[in-house]
Design a protein around this motif. Structure first.
Motif, PDB file in Angstrom:
ATOM      1  N   GLN A   1      22.517  41.895 -42.448  1.00 42.38           N
ATOM      2  CA  GLN A   1      22.980  41.565 -41.098  1.00 42.38           C
ATOM      3  C   GLN A   1      21.804  41.446 -40.138  1.00 42.38           C
ATOM      4  OE1 GLN A   1      25.818  44.721 -40.491  1.00 42.38           O
ATOM      5  NE2 GLN A   1      27.552  43.435 -41.106  1.00 42.38           N
TER       6      GLN A   1
ATOM      7  N   ARG B   1      19.631  34.177 -35.998  1.00 44.22           N
ATOM      8  CA  ARG B   1      20.278  33.741 -34.747  1.00 44.22           C
ATOM      9  C   ARG B   1      19.300  33.763 -33.583  1.00 44.22           C
ATOM     10  NH1 ARG B   1      25.921  37.029 -35.923  1.00 44.22           N
ATOM     11  NH2 ARG B   1      26.898  35.382 -37.209  1.00 44.22           N
ATOM     12  N   ASP B   2      18.387  34.752 -33.575  1.00 45.62           N
ATOM     13  CA  ASP B   2      17.340  34.764 -32.547  1.00 45.62           C
ATOM     14  C   ASP B   2      16.457  33.529 -32.670  1.00 45.62           C
ATOM     15  OD1 ASP B   2      18.236  37.119 -31.507  1.00 45.62           O
ATOM     16  OD2 ASP B   2      16.787  38.380 -32.570  1.00 45.62           O
ATOM     17  N   TYR B   3      16.160  33.169 -33.917  1.00 46.17           N
ATOM     18  CA  TYR B   3      15.358  31.961 -34.145  1.00 46.17           C
ATOM     19  C   TYR B   3      16.076  30.743 -33.576  1.00 46.17           C
ATOM     20  CZ  TYR B   3      14.370  27.760 -36.916  1.00 46.17           C
ATOM     21  OH  TYR B   3      14.139  26.470 -37.326  1.00 46.17           O
ATOM     22  N   ARG B   4      17.356  30.624 -33.850  1.00 52.76           N
ATOM     23  CA  ARG B   4      18.110  29.460 -33.370  1.00 52.76           C
ATOM     24  C   ARG B   4      18.276  29.482 -31.852  1.00 52.76           C
ATOM     25  NH1 ARG B   4      21.467  27.200 -37.546  1.00 52.76           N
ATOM     26  NH2 ARG B   4      22.468  25.969 -35.912  1.00 52.76           N
ATOM     27  N   ARG B   5      18.424  30.675 -31.306  1.00 57.44           N
ATOM     28  CA  ARG B   5      18.743  30.798 -29.877  1.00 57.44           C
ATOM     29  C   ARG B   5      17.506  30.878 -28.996  1.00 57.44           C
ATOM     30  NH1 ARG B   5      21.650  34.818 -30.565  1.00 57.44           N
ATOM     31  NH2 ARG B   5      20.142  36.459 -30.061  1.00 57.44           N
TER      32      ARG B   5
ATOM     33  N   GLU C   1      20.910  29.299 -43.681  1.00 59.44           N
ATOM     34  CA  GLU C   1      22.121  29.841 -43.059  1.00 59.44           C
ATOM     35  C   GLU C   1      23.246  29.969 -44.088  1.00 59.44           C
ATOM     36  OE1 GLU C   1      24.757  29.102 -39.023  1.00 59.44           O
ATOM     37  OE2 GLU C   1      23.752  27.407 -39.964  1.00 59.44           O
TER      38      GLU C   1
ATOM     39  N   GLU D   1      16.481  25.012 -42.970  1.00 63.96           N
ATOM     40  CA  GLU D   1      17.239  25.862 -42.051  1.00 63.96           C
ATOM     41  C   GLU D   1      18.720  25.879 -42.399  1.00 63.96           C
ATOM     42  OE1 GLU D   1      18.651  25.203 -37.544  1.00 63.96           O
ATOM     43  OE2 GLU D   1      16.472  25.145 -37.829  1.00 63.96           O
TER      44      GLU D   1
ATOM     45  N   LEU E   1      20.436  38.069 -40.584  1.00 67.53           N
ATOM     46  CA  LEU E   1      21.275  37.116 -39.874  1.00 67.53           C
ATOM     47  C   LEU E   1      20.989  37.138 -38.378  1.00 67.53           C
ATOM     48  CD1 LEU E   1      23.563  35.047 -39.966  1.00 67.53           C
ATOM     49  CD2 LEU E   1      25.189  36.935 -39.769  1.00 67.53           C
ATOM     50  N   GLU E   2      20.785  38.345 -37.833  1.00 68.65           N
ATOM     51  CA  GLU E   2      20.469  38.460 -36.414  1.00 68.65           C
ATOM     52  C   GLU E   2      19.114  37.822 -36.104  1.00 68.65           C
ATOM     53  OE1 GLU E   2      21.315  39.087 -32.609  1.00 68.65           O
ATOM     54  OE2 GLU E   2      22.677  39.492 -34.294  1.00 68.65           O
TER      55      GLU E   2
END
Length: 538
Positions: free
Chosen positions: A186, A193-197, A255, A251, A189-190
């Protein structure tokens, strides 16, 4: 009006503040009223934030990073401390713009002006500095130097930074080593998400800005009739686009892998929890049951059998995978056989057709041309035989694999209707037709040689008889018009000519015999004479 101007400037200041820039003691009123000190301070703040602050080399400050970048780029160059640093910086990235070897270290002002002019003309970097001020000032204005050099950094290093970030990020996204716990996965995954955001959006903007800058620069250069800008190899817009495409592909896969692994761990945790519950029930039951040892022994036997079944299953799986790989190899060999057998079979079909082709020739030259073509064909036979051997070798390899590993070959090659026997039979047919073709051609050579002898024999006689007849006809013509002498003398002369003609007739009869042979041989032309038999029989 003044309050409109203040409102306009406040909009600009609000945007600057939204980007994290602290504007100390700078208000819209001072800017509108023309406060030079405040205005220059605000301009430097804007330059520092938007042109310099984002420069980072190995996590250094903007100033240190800019200096480190310059030092690394000019490291291979000599005399960079003698007014040649900017020229070296341009030459490192655009060697087509400056001939560095022709620059003189004793002309710092000239070198600086050269760099300023080239940068303005070809790199769209405005001339912000004065060469004399830099050379004649013990300590040139640091802010002005940093501002100008930062333009070079953004002109040259933007693509490098983006490509370097992509190269660093792809291995991270390609790492598919799963963590052992749900919490660790997890966290992965976080992080993603930081990378994407957080981390990726600025790079998207940077990529778009690079493309805009490149297109804008090319448009300006084209409108000014200047040569197009060509980035160094590996840093072109297409290189960035390809690298970015690779990043997004990795990428997407990352995911999907993360979600799959998390679902797998969830299932494992669920199964583990069920196992614990059943173990608890079993342990609580065996604590009161008098014959628990027998139950446990039988349970152990079942577990042992299950383990043995698992071992046998794995062995069976390994064996099936080995056979599958062998069949994949056989399938590839079948395909290779089909790819090479088809054109070779077509070649043999064409060869057989040519070898059996009927021909009609009328001269030695024509038959010799056919013989030459046939000899050229025969010269290709060794190479063709090598191809046949290679094709048959593919089939032999298939047979060898099948025999070695006990594989039963069922059916025919799925990629072609041609069999190895078809290739062998047709090759043997080609080999048999070759000497037959040789024989036909040699027989025709003999026939054409005989025809040539007939032509020459007839021509040799005709070229003698023709002029003789012509001469005699002229002589008789003269006798008929010549009235000198008595009638008896003229009659005697004519009789003499008649006797000569009768005596010569044997030559004409022999010529007639040769003519008959020529007709029987179906010879219709004779380049050795202009006389024909029809001329002599008129």
């Amino acid at each position: 009006m003044r309050f409109h101007k203040i409102a306009n400037v406040n909009k600009a200041l609000d945007f600057i503040a939204s980007k994290g820039v602290k504007l100390v003691s700078i208000g819209a009123e001072e800017i509108v009223d023309g406060n030079v000190k405040m205005t220059l301070g605000m301009i430097w703040t804007i330059i520092l934030r938007f042109a310099i602050q984002d420069i980072s080399v190995e996590e250094t400050s903007a100033k240190e990073g800019l200096l480190l970048w310059c030092q690394r780029k000019t490291a291979p160059y000599r005399n960079v401390n003698d007014g040649l640093a900017l020229c070296a910086l341009i030459h490192r990235h655009r060697p087509d713009l400056i001939d560095y070897s022709k620059l003189r270290k004793d002309d710092p002002i000239g070198n600086l002006n050269t760099a300023f002019e080239v940068a303005e003309k070809y790199l769209d970097i405005p001339k912000m500095l004065d060469a004399e001020d830099i050379v004649n000032t013990p300590k040139p204005d640091e802010k002005a130097i940093m501002t100008y050099v930062s333009c070079f950094y953004h002109a040259f290093a933007g693509a490098e930074q983006l490509l370097e970030w992509i190269r660093r990020t792809i291995p991270w996204l390609e790492n598919r080593v799963a963590e052992q716990t749900m919490r660790a996965m997890q966290q992965k995954l976080e992080d993603f998400r930081d990378y994407r955001r957080i981390h990726k959006p600025p790079r998207v903007q940077e990529k778009c800005q690079l493309e805009i800058n490149f297109n804008t620069l090319q448009t300006k250069l084209r409108l000014s009739n200047r040569p197009a800008f060509m980035p160094s190899e590996g840093k072109m817009v297409s290189d960035i686009a390809n690298a970015w495409k690779g990043l997004e592909q990795v990428e997407k896969g990352y995911e999907e892998w993360l979600l799959t692994e998390i679902r797998r761990l969830e299932r494992l945790d669920h199964l583990a929890e069920k196992f614990k519950q059943k173990c608890g029930l079993h342990e609580s039951w065996t604590a009161d049951y008098h014959d628990a040892a027998t139950v446990n022994t039988r349970c152990q036997g079942i577990c042992d059998q299950w383990d043995n079944l698992g071992t046998l299953t794995q062995k069976r799986r390994d064996a099936l995978e080995r056979v599958e790989k062998l069949w994949e190899t056989i399938d590839q060999l079948y395909l290779e056989f089909a790819k090479r057998a088809a054109p070779f079979n077509n070649w043999m079909d064409g060869a057989m057709e040519d070898l059996q082709d009927m021909f009609i020739v009328h001269s030695i030259e024509e038959i010799q041309s056919l013989i030459t073509a046939h000899d050229q064909f025969k010269a290709t036979l060794p190479e063709a035989d090598k191809e046949r051997i290679a094709i048959m070798g593919i089939q032999n390899e298939i047979t060898k694999i099948a025999q070695t590993y006990g594989i039963k070959l069922v059916g025919v090659n799925p990629y072609t209707v041609l069999s190895p026997q078809d290739i062998t039979n047709k090759w043997e047919a080609v080999k048999q037709l070759v000497p037959l073709r040789d024989q036909m051609l040699q027989e025709e050579v003999a026939r054409q040689q005989a025809n040539e002898r007939l032509r020459r024999s007839f021509a040799a006689q005709a070229n003698i008889i023709g002029p003789w007849i012509q001469t005699k006809m002229e002589e008789i013509g003269h006798v008929s018009v010549d009235i000198s002498g008595s009638l008896e003398e003229q009659m005697n002369n004519l009789k003499q000519y008649e006797q000569n003609i009768i005596n010569y007739k044997s030559n004409i009869d022999k010529l007639e015999g040769d003519h008959q042979l020529i007709q029987e041989a179906l010879i219709f032309d004779n380049k050795h004479t202009n006389y024909t038999m029809e001329v002599f029989t008129q």
